[in-house]
Design a protein around this motif. Sequence first.
Motif, short mmCIF file in Angstrom:
data_model
loop_
_atom_site.label_atom_id
_atom_site.label_comp_id
_atom_site.label_asym_id
_atom_site.label_seq_id
_atom_site.Cartn_x
_atom_site.Cartn_y
_atom_site.Cartn_z
N VAL A 34 -7.06 33.21 104.31
CA VAL A 34 -6.38 34.42 104.75
C VAL A 34 -6.84 34.91 106.13
CG1 VAL A 34 -5.94 36.85 104.22
CG2 VAL A 34 -5.84 35.13 102.40
N PRO A 35 -8.14 35.02 106.40
CA PRO A 35 -8.54 35.54 107.71
C PRO A 35 -8.00 34.74 108.89
CG PRO A 35 -10.40 35.56 106.20
CD PRO A 35 -9.31 34.79 105.52
N GLY A 36 -7.91 33.43 108.75
CA GLY A 36 -7.37 32.61 109.83
C GLY A 36 -5.91 32.91 110.10
N ALA A 37 -5.15 33.14 109.03
CA ALA A 37 -3.74 33.47 109.20
C ALA A 37 -3.58 34.83 109.87
CB ALA A 37 -3.03 33.45 107.84
N VAL A 38 -4.43 35.77 109.50
CA VAL A 38 -4.37 37.11 110.09
C VAL A 38 -4.78 37.07 111.56
CG1 VAL A 38 -5.38 39.43 110.02
CG2 VAL A 38 -4.70 38.30 107.88
N CYS A 163 4.45 37.98 105.16
CA CYS A 163 3.71 36.72 104.96
C CYS A 163 4.64 35.51 104.91
CB CYS A 163 2.87 36.81 103.69
SG CYS A 163 1.56 38.04 103.81
N ASN A 164 5.86 35.66 105.41
CA ASN A 164 6.80 34.56 105.58
C ASN A 164 7.25 34.52 107.03
OD1 ASN A 164 7.18 33.22 103.08
ND2 ASN A 164 8.38 34.94 102.30
N PRO A 165 7.49 33.35 107.57
CA PRO A 165 7.97 33.27 108.95
C PRO A 165 9.46 33.56 109.03
CG PRO A 165 7.77 31.07 108.01
CD PRO A 165 7.25 32.02 106.97
N THR A 190 2.31 37.34 94.87
CA THR A 190 1.94 37.80 96.21
C THR A 190 0.97 38.97 96.21
OG1 THR A 190 4.01 39.06 96.27
CG2 THR A 190 4.00 36.91 97.35
N ARG A 191 0.54 39.42 95.04
CA ARG A 191 -0.55 40.40 94.99
C ARG A 191 -1.88 39.74 95.36
NH1 ARG A 191 -3.55 39.62 90.23
NH2 ARG A 191 -4.50 41.68 90.44
N MET A 192 -1.87 38.41 95.48
CA MET A 192 -3.11 37.67 95.73
C MET A 192 -3.32 37.48 97.23
SD MET A 192 -3.02 35.11 92.41
CE MET A 192 -4.80 34.78 92.44
N LYS A 193 -3.12 36.27 97.77
CA LYS A 193 -3.39 36.04 99.19
C LYS A 193 -2.55 36.92 100.11
CE LYS A 193 -2.80 31.58 99.36
NZ LYS A 193 -2.69 30.21 99.90
N ALA A 194 -1.27 37.04 99.79
CA ALA A 194 -0.40 37.86 100.64
C ALA A 194 -0.86 39.32 100.63
CB ALA A 194 1.05 37.75 100.18
N GLY A 195 -1.21 39.82 99.44
CA GLY A 195 -1.71 41.19 99.35
C GLY A 195 -2.99 41.39 100.13
N THR A 196 -3.87 40.39 100.06
CA THR A 196 -5.13 40.47 100.82
C THR A 196 -4.85 40.50 102.31
OG1 THR A 196 -6.31 39.31 99.06
CG2 THR A 196 -7.34 39.35 101.24
N ALA A 197 -3.93 39.65 102.76
CA ALA A 197 -3.58 39.61 104.18
C ALA A 197 -2.99 40.95 104.64
CB ALA A 197 -2.57 38.49 104.44
N GLN A 198 -2.13 41.54 103.82
CA GLN A 198 -1.54 42.82 104.18
C GLN A 198 -2.61 43.92 104.25
OE1 GLN A 198 2.72 43.31 102.32
NE2 GLN A 198 1.49 42.08 100.94
N LYS A 199 -3.53 43.90 103.30
CA LYS A 199 -4.62 44.88 103.31
C LYS A 199 -5.45 44.74 104.58
CE LYS A 199 -7.79 47.80 101.82
NZ LYS A 199 -7.62 49.24 102.14
N LEU A 200 -5.77 43.52 104.96
CA LEU A 200 -6.56 43.30 106.17
C LEU A 200 -5.82 43.82 107.40
CD1 LEU A 200 -7.98 39.68 105.65
CD2 LEU A 200 -9.17 41.85 105.35
N MET A 201 -4.52 43.55 107.48
CA MET A 201 -3.76 43.99 108.65
C MET A 201 -3.64 45.51 108.71
SD MET A 201 -0.86 41.02 109.22
CE MET A 201 -0.36 40.73 107.52
#
Length: 269
Positions: A34-38, A163-165, A190-201
């Motif tokens: 996740v952090p790399g994608a963010v 979390c989709n292009p 999507t409560r998992m990785k996608a949710g984590t990515a959204q929280k980070l952003m």
Amino acid sequence: MENRVTEQTSAYDNLQDMSVRDILTGINREDSLVPGAVAKVIPTMEQLVERIVERMKNGGRMFYIGAGTSGRLGVTDASELPPTYGVPFDLVIGLIAGGDGALRKAVERAEDDPEGAWRDLEPFRPTAQDVLIGIAASGTTPYVVGGLREARRHGLLTGAITCNPASPVAAEAEYALEAVVGPEFVTGSTRMKAGTAQKLMLNMISTSVMIKLGRVEGNRMVNMQITNAKLVGRGTRMIAEAAGIGEEQARELLLRWGSVKEALGHIGK
């Protein structure tokens, strides 16, 4: 939806037959992506934050809209800013499809209403000075798509967290933050990785905005509300360290003036 990354089949199968250790290790392995994608969205996020700060310095507000997990994350981020940074409760506002009741229990078909978000925004009388951030892991949620479209028509600054292009949500926003984290450990969850990515952003956006609005000094939350014993203790230590005084005196000053910033400003006066 078959071509959406968030809906693609998990790289893991027969999860029910895995040991607890293997389940936990697999989830952790996926989370590490996740952090790399963010990180890839930082250049776009930088431009968005700079424009948000500019508007908020001139009296604008920021709104988050989303449905389900995405909506809950936006409401959480917005609700944490007043106690953390001492800003008014209506400076950053989180709205979820279906209303506050949807924070605990899903509201059927609320996210499918493309006119719902603007209808929810209207009581706040949004103006062209405001900012709207649409949050949708899939990037297809009609509530968010419609809200961004109408906000842009009214001159609001718009951003999207997805979390989709190349999603419909991204197409409606001036600044699209697309953190593509890949298929979930449990397919489509999507409560998992996608949710984590959204929280980070959301953390990155709101924290950087608060810092640039002057709500942090050094590295300290000097404007935080002292609403419980833990925060009184934290504020006391901040004052004691910054002013070089004892904790008893620091606590007395904090309780008298109500914030670290005010207390430090009155030392020596």
